[in-house]
Structures are given as C-alpha cells and as structure tokens.
Design a protein around this motif. Sequence first.
Motif, PDB file in Angstrom:
ATOM      1  N   ASN A  69      45.766  49.269  32.135  1.00  0.00           N
ATOM      2  CA  ASN A  69      46.800  50.102  31.508  1.00  0.00           C
ATOM      3  C   ASN A  69      48.136  49.376  31.483  1.00  0.00           C
ATOM      4  N   THR A  70      48.485  48.781  32.607  1.00  0.00           N
ATOM      5  CA  THR A  70      49.792  48.129  32.736  1.00  0.00           C
ATOM      6  C   THR A  70      49.891  46.899  31.855  1.00  0.00           C
ATOM      7  N   ILE A  71      48.840  46.099  31.809  1.00  0.00           N
ATOM      8  CA  ILE A  71      48.912  44.901  30.976  1.00  0.00           C
ATOM      9  C   ILE A  71      48.952  45.277  29.506  1.00  0.00           C
ATOM     10  N   LEU A  72      48.190  46.283  29.105  1.00  0.00           N
ATOM     11  CA  LEU A  72      48.218  46.711  27.706  1.00  0.00           C
ATOM     12  C   LEU A  72      49.589  47.249  27.321  1.00  0.00           C
ATOM     13  N   GLU A  73      50.226  47.919  28.244  1.00  0.00           N
ATOM     14  CA  GLU A  73      51.524  48.531  27.975  1.00  0.00           C
ATOM     15  C   GLU A  73      52.670  47.517  28.006  1.00  0.00           C
ATOM     16  N   THR A  74      52.594  46.531  28.879  1.00  0.00           N
ATOM     17  CA  THR A  74      53.759  45.675  29.115  1.00  0.00           C
ATOM     18  C   THR A  74      53.645  44.250  28.570  1.00  0.00           C
ATOM     19  N   ALA A  75      52.461  43.759  28.298  1.00  0.00           N
ATOM     20  CA  ALA A  75      52.259  42.333  27.990  1.00  0.00           C
ATOM     21  C   ALA A  75      53.098  41.836  26.821  1.00  0.00           C
ATOM     22  N   HIS A  76      53.281  42.646  25.797  1.00  0.00           N
ATOM     23  CA  HIS A  76      54.018  42.195  24.619  1.00  0.00           C
ATOM     24  C   HIS A  76      55.516  42.422  24.745  1.00  0.00           C
ATOM     25  N   VAL A  77      55.920  43.039  25.836  1.00  0.00           N
ATOM     26  CA  VAL A  77      57.332  43.334  26.046  1.00  0.00           C
ATOM     27  C   VAL A  77      57.921  42.438  27.126  1.00  0.00           C
ATOM     28  N   GLU A  78      57.185  42.304  28.217  1.00  0.00           N
ATOM     29  CA  GLU A  78      57.657  41.515  29.352  1.00  0.00           C
ATOM     30  C   GLU A  78      56.461  41.053  30.177  1.00  0.00           C
ATOM     31  N   ASP A  79      56.688  40.061  31.005  1.00  0.00           N
ATOM     32  CA  ASP A  79      55.588  39.568  31.843  1.00  0.00           C
ATOM     33  C   ASP A  79      55.822  39.866  33.326  1.00  0.00           C
ATOM     34  N   THR A  80      56.514  40.928  33.592  1.00  0.00           N
ATOM     35  CA  THR A  80      56.930  41.291  34.944  1.00  0.00           C
ATOM     36  C   THR A  80      55.769  41.401  35.929  1.00  0.00           C
ATOM     37  N   PHE A  81      54.645  41.952  35.505  1.00  0.00           N
ATOM     38  CA  PHE A  81      53.550  42.238  36.429  1.00  0.00           C
ATOM     39  C   PHE A  81      52.330  41.336  36.218  1.00  0.00           C
ATOM     40  N   ILE A  82      52.506  40.283  35.449  1.00  0.00           N
ATOM     41  CA  ILE A  82      51.395  39.380  35.131  1.00  0.00           C
ATOM     42  C   ILE A  82      50.761  38.797  36.400  1.00  0.00           C
ATOM     43  N   LYS A  83      51.563  38.350  37.324  1.00  0.00           N
ATOM     44  CA  LYS A  83      51.055  37.711  38.545  1.00  0.00           C
ATOM     45  C   LYS A  83      50.106  38.646  39.299  1.00  0.00           C
ATOM     46  N   GLU A  84      50.504  39.886  39.466  1.00  0.00           N
ATOM     47  CA  GLU A  84      49.675  40.843  40.200  1.00  0.00           C
ATOM     48  C   GLU A  84      48.396  41.169  39.430  1.00  0.00           C
ATOM     49  N   ILE A  85      48.518  41.338  38.135  1.00  0.00           N
ATOM     50  CA  ILE A  85      47.348  41.695  37.330  1.00  0.00           C
ATOM     51  C   ILE A  85      46.356  40.528  37.279  1.00  0.00           C
ATOM     52  N   LEU A  86      46.868  39.322  37.118  1.00  0.00           N
ATOM     53  CA  LEU A  86      45.994  38.144  37.154  1.00  0.00           C
ATOM     54  C   LEU A  86      45.276  38.052  38.499  1.00  0.00           C
ATOM     55  N   ARG A  87      45.968  38.356  39.567  1.00  0.00           N
ATOM     56  CA  ARG A  87      45.373  38.317  40.908  1.00  0.00           C
ATOM     57  C   ARG A  87      44.201  39.297  41.015  1.00  0.00           C
ATOM     58  N   PHE A  88      44.402  40.506  40.523  1.00  0.00           N
ATOM     59  CA  PHE A  88      43.332  41.507  40.547  1.00  0.00           C
ATOM     60  C   PHE A  88      42.101  41.006  39.812  1.00  0.00           C
ATOM     61  N   PHE A  89      42.288  40.532  38.579  1.00  0.00           N
ATOM     62  CA  PHE A  89      41.143  40.100  37.783  1.00  0.00           C
ATOM     63  C   PHE A  89      40.496  38.835  38.347  1.00  0.00           C
ATOM     64  N   GLU A  90      41.278  37.959  38.962  1.00  0.00           N
ATOM     65  CA  GLU A  90      40.713  36.766  39.591  1.00  0.00           C
ATOM     66  C   GLU A  90      39.845  37.151  40.795  1.00  0.00           C
ATOM     67  N   LEU A  91      40.307  38.088  41.597  1.00  0.00           N
ATOM     68  CA  LEU A  91      39.510  38.545  42.747  1.00  0.00           C
ATOM     69  C   LEU A  91      38.216  39.211  42.285  1.00  0.00           C
ATOM     70  N   TRP A  92      38.299  39.992  41.223  1.00  0.00           N
ATOM     71  CA  TRP A  92      37.113  40.651  40.673  1.00  0.00           C
ATOM     72  C   TRP A  92      36.130  39.588  40.168  1.00  0.00           C
ATOM     73  N   LYS A  93      36.660  38.608  39.463  1.00  0.00           N
ATOM     74  CA  LYS A  93      35.829  37.512  38.949  1.00  0.00           C
ATOM     75  C   LYS A  93      35.143  36.780  40.095  1.00  0.00           C
ATOM     76  N   GLN A  94      35.872  36.441  41.142  1.00  0.00           N
ATOM     77  CA  GLN A  94      35.292  35.734  42.289  1.00  0.00           C
ATOM     78  C   GLN A  94      34.176  36.552  42.940  1.00  0.00           C
ATOM     79  N   ALA A  95      34.405  37.857  43.067  1.00  0.00           N
ATOM     80  CA  ALA A  95      33.388  38.719  43.684  1.00  0.00           C
ATOM     81  C   ALA A  95      32.117  38.742  42.843  1.00  0.00           C
ATOM     82  N   LEU A  96      32.274  38.898  41.545  1.00  0.00           N
ATOM     83  CA  LEU A  96      31.093  38.932  40.676  1.00  0.00           C
ATOM     84  C   LEU A  96      30.406  37.569  40.615  1.00  0.00           C
ATOM     85  N   MET A  97      31.168  36.500  40.661  1.00  0.00           N
ATOM     86  CA  MET A  97      30.558  35.169  40.667  1.00  0.00           C
ATOM     87  C   MET A  97      29.703  34.977  41.925  1.00  0.00           C
ATOM     88  N   GLU A  98      30.165  35.530  43.018  1.00  0.00           N
ATOM     89  CA  GLU A  98      29.388  35.472  44.262  1.00  0.00           C
ATOM     90  C   GLU A  98      28.060  36.215  44.106  1.00  0.00           C
TER      91      GLU A  98
END
Length: 184
Positions: free
Chosen positions: A106-135
């Motif tokens: 929700n946050t990335i869809l809402e904010t990505a084209h306006v600002e990148d304020t929360f990119i670091k946190e959102i990338l972290r979430f998806f990276e952790l999810w990716k690592q878990a599924l890769m395992e």
Amino acid sequence: MPLQKITPEEILYKSIKVFRRRGYYRTKMSDLAKEVGLTKGTFYHHFESKEDVMRKALMASIQWFETSLFSIAFEPQLSSKEKLEKMSEKAFKAFTDNEGGCIFANTILETAHVEDTFIKEILRFFELWKQALMEVFKEKYSNDQLTDVVQQIIGDIEGSIIIMQLHKDNLYLKRALNRSIEML
C-alpha cells in the motif's frame, strides 16, 4: 477518570491499523492520536512527525514478519512443505485480520511516484521475504530459477492482496498461497 498509559508498541500497533486502512497521505496525526486515545499534543510527545510514526510502524511490521513468519523458513525440523504451509497460514492471517491488506505494498503504491521516503524499509521487507522463500525452495529449483520463482510467488501473493481488497474476498489470497505450495 485517569488517563490510561499506553506503550509505544501499542501506539505503533494501532497506528499500523490506521495506515493500512487510510494510507499514508490520507492519515493525519489527529487520526493517529484519536485511534490510540491521546491528544494530538501528547501524540507528538511520542513521535516527531507522521513520517516518524510511519517509519517506525514499517520497522515494527518488518520485525513482526521477520520473527513470526519469515523465521519459519529456517526451522530445520520442518520439511519445505511444512515450512511453506505454516508460513502461508501466518501470511493469510496477517494480511486478512485487519482492513487494508499489506502496509508495504500500500505504502509503495501510494508514495513511490511522489517521494522515496520509505523505500529503504519497504525494500528490506521484500528482501527478507525473498530470502525466506529462497530458503524454502532452494532444494526444488536451481540457482538460476530460484530468484525468478520467488519473485513470481511474491508478485502473485501481493497481486492477490490487491484483488482481495477490490472484491472484499479473501479467497483470492488463499488461492495465491495455495499456488505457491503447489510449486514445491
């Protein structure tokens, strides 16, 4: 009547619910304060700004997903299928227990084209999810295939959350989670 004390964790939990339901831009500090039963001034005593609340809410959400859901992928006593089934159950509950679906999407869809304020946190979430599924999937797919398969699964689940919100039908998410299990 004396004011009840509220912990910062409780404030964040209730704030997450508001952000999921209303979005970042439509949420005001007064909405957050009202949700937790504080005055706006008292709320500012705990957080500097709405951005501060959102960042800490995202970080708290990441912490929850990391310890409660993604960690399942690394439980050695479970088979890959057991891990994924357990993760799917927790994911279904996490994304359907409250209104709003996935706060990260929700946050990335809402904010990505306006600002990148929360990119670091959102990338972290998806990276952790990716690592878990890769395992979970590492024994089924080659290294060349693994990243694509995991990205496909995450995309399928996130897309189903959006469609689930549109149609107000949790079955979309349930089917996406089941499709991921079938890929094992």
